[in-house]
Design a protein around this motif. Structure first.
Motif, mmCIF file in Angstrom:
data_model
loop_
_atom_site.group_PDB
_atom_site.id
_atom_site.type_symbol
_atom_site.label_atom_id
_atom_site.label_comp_id
_atom_site.label_asym_id
_atom_site.label_seq_id
_atom_site.Cartn_x
_atom_site.Cartn_y
_atom_site.Cartn_z
ATOM 1 N N PHE A 193 27.865 -12.117 -18.529
ATOM 2 C CA PHE A 193 29.255 -12.428 -18.849
ATOM 3 C C PHE A 193 29.882 -13.382 -17.832
ATOM 4 O O PHE A 193 30.981 -13.904 -18.063
ATOM 5 N N ASP A 194 29.176 -13.621 -16.718
ATOM 6 C CA ASP A 194 29.696 -14.520 -15.690
ATOM 7 C C ASP A 194 29.195 -15.951 -15.863
ATOM 8 O O ASP A 194 29.617 -16.842 -15.124
ATOM 9 N N GLU A 195 28.288 -16.187 -16.801
ATOM 10 C CA GLU A 195 27.735 -17.530 -16.980
ATOM 11 C C GLU A 195 28.815 -18.486 -17.489
ATOM 12 O O GLU A 195 29.518 -18.184 -18.454
ATOM 13 N N ASN A 196 28.935 -19.625 -16.842
ATOM 14 C CA ASN A 196 29.951 -20.610 -17.189
ATOM 15 C C ASN A 196 29.390 -22.021 -16.987
ATOM 16 O O ASN A 196 28.920 -22.328 -15.896
ATOM 17 N N PRO A 197 29.427 -22.865 -18.028
ATOM 18 C CA PRO A 197 29.940 -22.591 -19.368
ATOM 19 C C PRO A 197 29.012 -21.653 -20.138
ATOM 20 O O PRO A 197 27.915 -21.334 -19.671
ATOM 21 N N ILE A 198 29.458 -21.244 -21.309
ATOM 22 C CA ILE A 198 28.614 -20.395 -22.159
ATOM 23 C C ILE A 198 27.322 -21.138 -22.432
ATOM 24 O O ILE A 198 27.335 -22.285 -22.889
ATOM 25 N N PRO A 199 26.170 -20.542 -22.170
ATOM 26 C CA PRO A 199 24.912 -21.270 -22.313
ATOM 27 C C PRO A 199 24.575 -21.566 -23.771
ATOM 28 O O PRO A 199 24.950 -20.828 -24.688
ATOM 29 N N ILE A 200 23.847 -22.677 -23.964
ATOM 30 C CA ILE A 200 23.339 -23.038 -25.290
ATOM 31 C C ILE A 200 21.814 -22.938 -25.333
ATOM 32 O O ILE A 200 21.211 -23.183 -26.379
ATOM 33 N N THR A 201 21.203 -22.565 -24.240
ATOM 34 C CA THR A 201 19.776 -22.268 -24.202
ATOM 35 C C THR A 201 19.588 -21.050 -23.316
ATOM 36 O O THR A 201 20.349 -20.834 -22.373
ATOM 37 N N GLY A 202 18.565 -20.256 -23.646
ATOM 38 C CA GLY A 202 18.350 -19.091 -22.801
ATOM 39 C C GLY A 202 17.088 -18.340 -23.125
ATOM 40 O O GLY A 202 16.818 -18.027 -24.285
ATOM 41 N N GLY A 203 16.305 -18.081 -22.082
ATOM 42 C CA GLY A 203 15.215 -17.138 -22.184
ATOM 43 C C GLY A 203 14.071 -17.545 -23.066
ATOM 44 O O GLY A 203 13.755 -18.730 -23.229
ATOM 45 N N VAL A 204 13.471 -16.541 -23.649
ATOM 46 C CA VAL A 204 12.276 -16.721 -24.459
ATOM 47 C C VAL A 204 12.665 -16.813 -25.924
ATOM 48 O O VAL A 204 13.776 -16.493 -26.315
ATOM 49 N N SER A 205 11.708 -17.250 -26.720
ATOM 50 C CA SER A 205 11.893 -17.250 -28.151
ATOM 51 C C SER A 205 11.331 -15.964 -28.730
ATOM 52 O O SER A 205 10.251 -15.534 -28.356
ATOM 53 N N LEU A 206 12.059 -15.369 -29.659
ATOM 54 C CA LEU A 206 11.560 -14.182 -30.346
ATOM 55 C C LEU A 206 10.877 -14.541 -31.655
ATOM 56 O O LEU A 206 10.382 -13.679 -32.352
ATOM 57 N N GLU A 207 10.847 -15.825 -32.020
ATOM 58 C CA GLU A 207 10.369 -16.173 -33.352
ATOM 59 C C GLU A 207 9.614 -17.485 -33.468
ATOM 60 O O GLU A 207 8.872 -17.654 -34.418
ATOM 61 N N GLY A 208 9.787 -18.413 -32.562
ATOM 62 C CA GLY A 208 9.139 -19.700 -32.713
ATOM 63 C C GLY A 208 7.915 -19.797 -31.842
ATOM 64 O O GLY A 208 7.085 -18.904 -31.780
ATOM 65 N N GLN A 209 7.784 -20.894 -31.143
ATOM 66 C CA GLN A 209 6.662 -21.057 -30.233
ATOM 67 C C GLN A 209 7.086 -20.460 -28.897
ATOM 68 O O GLN A 209 7.895 -21.015 -28.169
ATOM 69 N N ALA A 210 6.551 -19.310 -28.582
ATOM 70 C CA ALA A 210 7.015 -18.521 -27.443
ATOM 71 C C ALA A 210 6.849 -19.286 -26.133
ATOM 72 O O ALA A 210 5.898 -20.031 -25.940
ATOM 73 N N ALA A 211 7.797 -19.082 -25.240
ATOM 74 C CA ALA A 211 7.775 -19.754 -23.937
ATOM 75 C C ALA A 211 7.253 -18.828 -22.847
ATOM 76 O O ALA A 211 7.527 -19.029 -21.682
ATOM 77 N N GLY A 212 6.491 -17.829 -23.217
ATOM 78 C CA GLY A 212 5.957 -16.899 -22.237
ATOM 79 C C GLY A 212 6.543 -15.515 -22.409
ATOM 80 O O GLY A 212 7.435 -15.307 -23.227
ATOM 81 N N PRO A 213 6.048 -14.549 -21.629
ATOM 82 C CA PRO A 213 6.546 -13.173 -21.750
ATOM 83 C C PRO A 213 7.975 -13.064 -21.236
ATOM 84 O O PRO A 213 8.446 -13.909 -20.467
#
Length: 323
Positions: A187-207
């Motif tokens: 909730f402290d991230e500023n600005p609100i991110p438009i990318t984040g973490g791993v993918s749950l459905e596409g080409q995974a970016a790792g565990p």
């Protein structure tokens, strides 16, 4: 991807933050004199994770070979902003940007000496998981809906008891010792991110990286059955739930869902199909034997699963050639 150019362009600005999309142009040899249909390809990630680069590139290539332009957008991620004011608003603004000529202008600026013309009569929406839900949200609540939708195991029916159910297979993977203080750093991230973490459905970016507060927060909410309450605290489901917004004018829609899905039960998609049929909407569904929720990450070109899921793109293709 010979004779194809990918570029990134902003489609809206919120205060000083640009929200962008990846644009994939088809080979000139595949371009129709009538112009190129457009596929908006929306990533998944429970509305809290993912990015435009976390889509299945084999599916992108399939669409390019059909002569389509593929637009893979980023959008603001929950939970700092809710589902309606963040992901849905951004994707709807992307659609308006396309219809108002923004995509054509961006392609003219970034393209070769032979720019592709945008066929605005065939703008389609496709997405996996939460991206499937966002694709469906381009069928209502907009001045001009998309011409067709391909929903790949997208959540709907948000008041279903499932959405408050813990997922034991995920609870067991959550490390002990994750404090609320740590998780709430999102909730402290500023600005609100438009990318984040791993993918749950596409080409995974790792565990998953549970040292990252965003990934830890999102996966904890999924495991505990808190996703819907987290992303849309007002619970005004009539504003955001696709199944509550189907009318006779809803765009033609095709659904693909795995029979082994434990993260979004296939019965929810079956219910959506029934509602579409009740309203006389051109629709179809393909159930994929044995596949879990994230099968788009693992399917191989030429496999049975690959060929079955292609029926969704064939459904959209038929809308191009039958009009």
């Amino acid at each position: 991807m010979a004779d194809q150019k990918r570029f990134r362009t902003p489609y809206k600005t919120v205060e000083s933050q640009e929200i962008d999309a990846d644009i994939y142009q088809p080979p000139l040899a595949k371009v129709s004199p009538k112009g190129c249909p457009v596929l908006i390809n929306i990533h998944g990630g429970a509305f809290m994770l993912g990015s435009s680069r976390m889509v299945n590139m084999d599916q992108v290539e399939d669409c390019l070979q059909r002569g389509w332009i593929v637009v893979a957008p980023n959008h603001r991620l929950c939970p700092q902003i809710d589902l309606l004011e963040g992901p849905i608003r951004d994707i709807r603004d992307l659609l308006a940007w396309i219809y108002e000529g923004g995509l054509q202008q961006a392609m003219n600026q970034h393209g070769s000496c032979h720019p592709r013309l945008v066929d605005l009569s065939h703008v389609f929406a496709f997405g996996t998981s939460s991206g499937g839900t966002l694709a469906l949200c381009l069928g209502f609540g907009v001045p001009r809906p998309v011409a067709g939708i391909y929903d790949m195991y997208g959540p709907c029916k948000f008041d279903d008891p499932f959405w408050k159910t813990e997922l034991p297979q995920m609870v067991s993977k959550i490390p002990s010792g994750l404090t609320d203080e740590f998780l709430n750093q999102v909730f402290d991230e500023n600005p609100i991110p438009i990318t984040g973490g791993v993918s749950l459905e596409g080409q995974a970016a790792g565990p998953p990286n549970f040292n990252d507060p965003r990934q830890a927060f999102a996966l904890t909410q999924i495991a505990r059955g808190n996703v819907m309450d987290t992303i849309y605290p007002s619970k005004k489901w009539e504003d955001v739930d696709p199944i509550r917004n189907v009318t006779a004018s809803f765009p033609p829609t095709f659904i693909v869902h795995g029979l082994g899905d434990t993260m979004v039960p296939i019965d929810l998609s079956r219910a959506l199909l029934a509602v579409l049929g009740h309203h006389g909407v051109r629709s179809g569904m393909r159930e994929i034997p044995g596949e879990e929720h994230t099968f788009a990450a693992r399917m191989k070109v030429g496999s049975e699963t690959w060929n079955l899921q292609r029926e969704g793109f064939d459904f959209l293709d038929a809308l191009v050639h039958n009009t």
